[in-house]
Write a protein that holds these residues in place. Structure first.
Motif, PDB file in Angstrom:
ATOM      1  N   ARG A   1       0.836  -1.203   0.000  1.00 51.85           N
ATOM      2  CA  ARG A   1       0.000   0.000   0.000  1.00 51.85           C
ATOM      3  C   ARG A   1       0.875   1.259   0.000  1.00 51.85           C
ATOM      4  O   ARG A   1       1.919   1.291   0.641  1.00 51.85           O
ATOM      5  CB  ARG A   1      -0.900  -0.020   1.240  1.00 51.85           C
ATOM      6  N   ASN A   2       0.401   2.280  -0.724  1.00 54.20           N
ATOM      7  CA  ASN A   2       1.026   3.607  -0.728  1.00 54.20           C
ATOM      8  C   ASN A   2       2.492   3.540  -1.157  1.00 54.20           C
ATOM      9  O   ASN A   2       3.400   3.907  -0.407  1.00 54.20           O
ATOM     10  CB  ASN A   2       0.899   4.265   0.656  1.00 54.20           C
ATOM     11  N   ILE A   3       2.697   3.098  -2.395  1.00 50.18           N
ATOM     12  CA  ILE A   3       4.051   2.942  -2.919  1.00 50.18           C
ATOM     13  C   ILE A   3       4.202   3.762  -4.209  1.00 50.18           C
ATOM     14  O   ILE A   3       3.328   3.733  -5.071  1.00 50.18           O
ATOM     15  CB  ILE A   3       4.357   1.459  -3.212  1.00 50.18           C
ATOM     16  N   VAL A   4       5.322   4.460  -4.321  1.00 47.02           N
ATOM     17  CA  VAL A   4       5.687   5.178  -5.541  1.00 47.02           C
ATOM     18  C   VAL A   4       6.908   4.477  -6.116  1.00 47.02           C
ATOM     19  O   VAL A   4       7.876   4.199  -5.397  1.00 47.02           O
ATOM     20  CB  VAL A   4       6.001   6.661  -5.252  1.00 47.02           C
ATOM     21  N   MET A   5       6.860   4.167  -7.429  1.00 51.02           N
ATOM     22  CA  MET A   5       7.949   3.462  -8.099  1.00 51.02           C
ATOM     23  C   MET A   5       8.437   4.263  -9.303  1.00 51.02           C
ATOM     24  O   MET A   5       7.995   4.040 -10.420  1.00 51.02           O
ATOM     25  CB  MET A   5       7.465   2.081  -8.563  1.00 51.02           C
ATOM     26  N   PRO A   6       9.373   5.198  -9.098  1.00 52.25           N
ATOM     27  CA  PRO A   6       9.904   5.949 -10.242  1.00 52.25           C
ATOM     28  C   PRO A   6      10.985   5.158 -10.963  1.00 52.25           C
ATOM     29  O   PRO A   6      11.888   4.604 -10.344  1.00 52.25           O
ATOM     30  CB  PRO A   6      10.487   7.206  -9.583  1.00 52.25           C
ATOM     31  N   ALA A   7      10.875   5.076 -12.278  1.00 50.51           N
ATOM     32  CA  ALA A   7      11.889   4.449 -13.134  1.00 50.51           C
ATOM     33  C   ALA A   7      12.260   3.046 -12.669  1.00 50.51           C
ATOM     34  O   ALA A   7      13.416   2.655 -12.654  1.00 50.51           O
ATOM     35  CB  ALA A   7      13.132   5.331 -13.206  1.00 50.51           C
ATOM     36  N   THR A   8      11.257   2.266 -12.327  1.00 51.28           N
ATOM     37  CA  THR A   8      11.490   0.889 -11.902  1.00 51.28           C
ATOM     38  C   THR A   8      11.613  -0.025 -13.108  1.00 51.28           C
ATOM     39  O   THR A   8      11.223   0.345 -14.215  1.00 51.28           O
ATOM     40  CB  THR A   8      10.347   0.425 -10.970  1.00 51.28           C
ATOM     41  N   GLY A   9      12.159  -1.221 -12.902  1.00 47.75           N
ATOM     42  CA  GLY A   9      12.204  -2.212 -13.978  1.00 47.75           C
ATOM     43  C   GLY A   9      10.813  -2.767 -14.206  1.00 47.75           C
ATOM     44  O   GLY A   9      10.182  -2.543 -15.228  1.00 47.75           O
ATOM     45  N   LYS A  10      10.310  -3.496 -13.215  1.00 44.65           N
ATOM     46  CA  LYS A  10       8.925  -3.948 -13.211  1.00 44.65           C
ATOM     47  C   LYS A  10       8.213  -3.192 -12.109  1.00 44.65           C
ATOM     48  O   LYS A  10       8.842  -2.654 -11.198  1.00 44.65           O
ATOM     49  CB  LYS A  10       8.838  -5.455 -12.949  1.00 44.65           C
ATOM     50  N   GLY A  11       6.890  -3.177 -12.174  1.00 37.45           N
ATOM     51  CA  GLY A  11       6.109  -2.507 -11.138  1.00 37.45           C
ATOM     52  C   GLY A  11       5.529  -3.530 -10.185  1.00 37.45           C
ATOM     53  O   GLY A  11       6.167  -3.953  -9.230  1.00 37.45           O
ATOM     54  N   ILE A  12       4.316  -3.965 -10.464  1.00 34.07           N
ATOM     55  CA  ILE A  12       3.650  -5.001  -9.674  1.00 34.07           C
ATOM     56  C   ILE A  12       4.038  -6.343 -10.277  1.00 34.07           C
ATOM     57  O   ILE A  12       3.843  -6.569 -11.469  1.00 34.07           O
ATOM     58  CB  ILE A  12       2.128  -4.782  -9.689  1.00 34.07           C
ATOM     59  N   TYR A  13       4.581  -7.239  -9.442  1.00 35.33           N
ATOM     60  CA  TYR A  13       5.143  -8.496  -9.944  1.00 35.33           C
ATOM     61  C   TYR A  13       4.709  -9.630  -9.012  1.00 35.33           C
ATOM     62  O   TYR A  13       5.251  -9.789  -7.925  1.00 35.33           O
ATOM     63  CB  TYR A  13       6.661  -8.358 -10.000  1.00 35.33           C
ATOM     64  N   ILE A  14       3.696 -10.382  -9.442  1.00 37.71           N
ATOM     65  CA  ILE A  14       3.186 -11.534  -8.691  1.00 37.71           C
ATOM     66  C   ILE A  14       3.529 -12.766  -9.500  1.00 37.71           C
ATOM     67  O   ILE A  14       3.083 -12.910 -10.635  1.00 37.71           O
ATOM     68  CB  ILE A  14       1.660 -11.435  -8.481  1.00 37.71           C
ATOM     69  N   LYS A  15       4.319 -13.685  -8.907  1.00 39.62           N
ATOM     70  CA  LYS A  15       4.898 -14.752  -9.717  1.00 39.62           C
ATOM     71  C   LYS A  15       4.900 -16.102  -9.010  1.00 39.62           C
ATOM     72  O   LYS A  15       5.144 -16.206  -7.820  1.00 39.62           O
ATOM     73  CB  LYS A  15       6.330 -14.371 -10.090  1.00 39.62           C
TER      74      LYS A  15
END
Length: 194
Positions: free
Chosen positions: A26-40
């Motif tokens: 919750r409440n996450i900022v991802m600037p210039a990330t490789g992947k964002g949300i990753y469920i694997k």
């Protein structure tokens, strides 16, 4: 948060039935990330009585800015050990290299993405890859929005950034039962609800 994003999973199916359950991001900022949300899930040849599950996972109030790879990935872990063949693993180069087997012994269920904004992704929004014999169930997107500017300084110079790569600005969505409320774009295998 950068790198491979807000990642959860990598549980290989075994007779002990490992699980990832009741997880909230919750409440996450991802600037210039490789992947964002990753469920694997993890690769497996699904031996008798082997199973794993990824259930009751919530991502809420997430802002992903200029991801370099996938904004949203729900499915088999993209991995390839150096100096080995892919076997049952999903290629890191998917979809350029189409090899990405899913596992029928890994259950994905009750996954919710709520209030997720993706700004200026390098590629199409994401991948949702369930298994034909064990489709993902109850995947809910609520106000998941991908925003792309109309003009970019690199338009026409980076062919992988064009709206046609790889899914014409849409999700690769296979074998998942889900709903989408207030989303843009709507994954093709989801039902849009008011």
């Amino acid at each position: 948060l950068t790198g491979f994003g807000a990642s959860i999973g990598s549980v290989p199916p075994t007779p002990c039935h490992p699980a990832v359950d009741q997880i909230t991001f919750r409440n996450i900022v991802m600037p210039a990330t490789g992947k964002g949300i990753y469920i694997k899930s993890n690769k497996s040849n699904c031996q008798p009585r082997a199973a794993s599950s990824l259930t009751n996972i919530l991502y809420e109030n997430i802002w992903i800015i200029q991801p370099a790879w996938w904004s949203i990935w729900i499915g088999p872990q993209a991995q390839h050990e150096p100096h080995s063949n892919l076997g049952g693993a999903c290629s890191l180069l998917y979809p350029i290299r189409r090899h990405c087997p899913t596992q029928g012994c890994s259950t994905f269920e009750n996954i919710t993405l709520r209030n997720v904004t993706v700004d200026d992704p390098l590629m199409s929004p994401g991948v949702i890859l369930g298994n034909e014999t064990n489709p993902m169930k109850n995947v809910v997107f609520e106000h998941v929005v991908v925003r792309t500017p109309t003009h970019k300084p690199y338009d026409g110079r980076l062919p992988f950034h064009e709206k046609s790569f790889p899914y014409r600005g849409k999700y690769d969505c296979q074998h998942a039962v889900g709903t989408c409320k207030g989303c843009h774009p709507v994954p093709l295998c989801f039902e849009s609800v008011a």
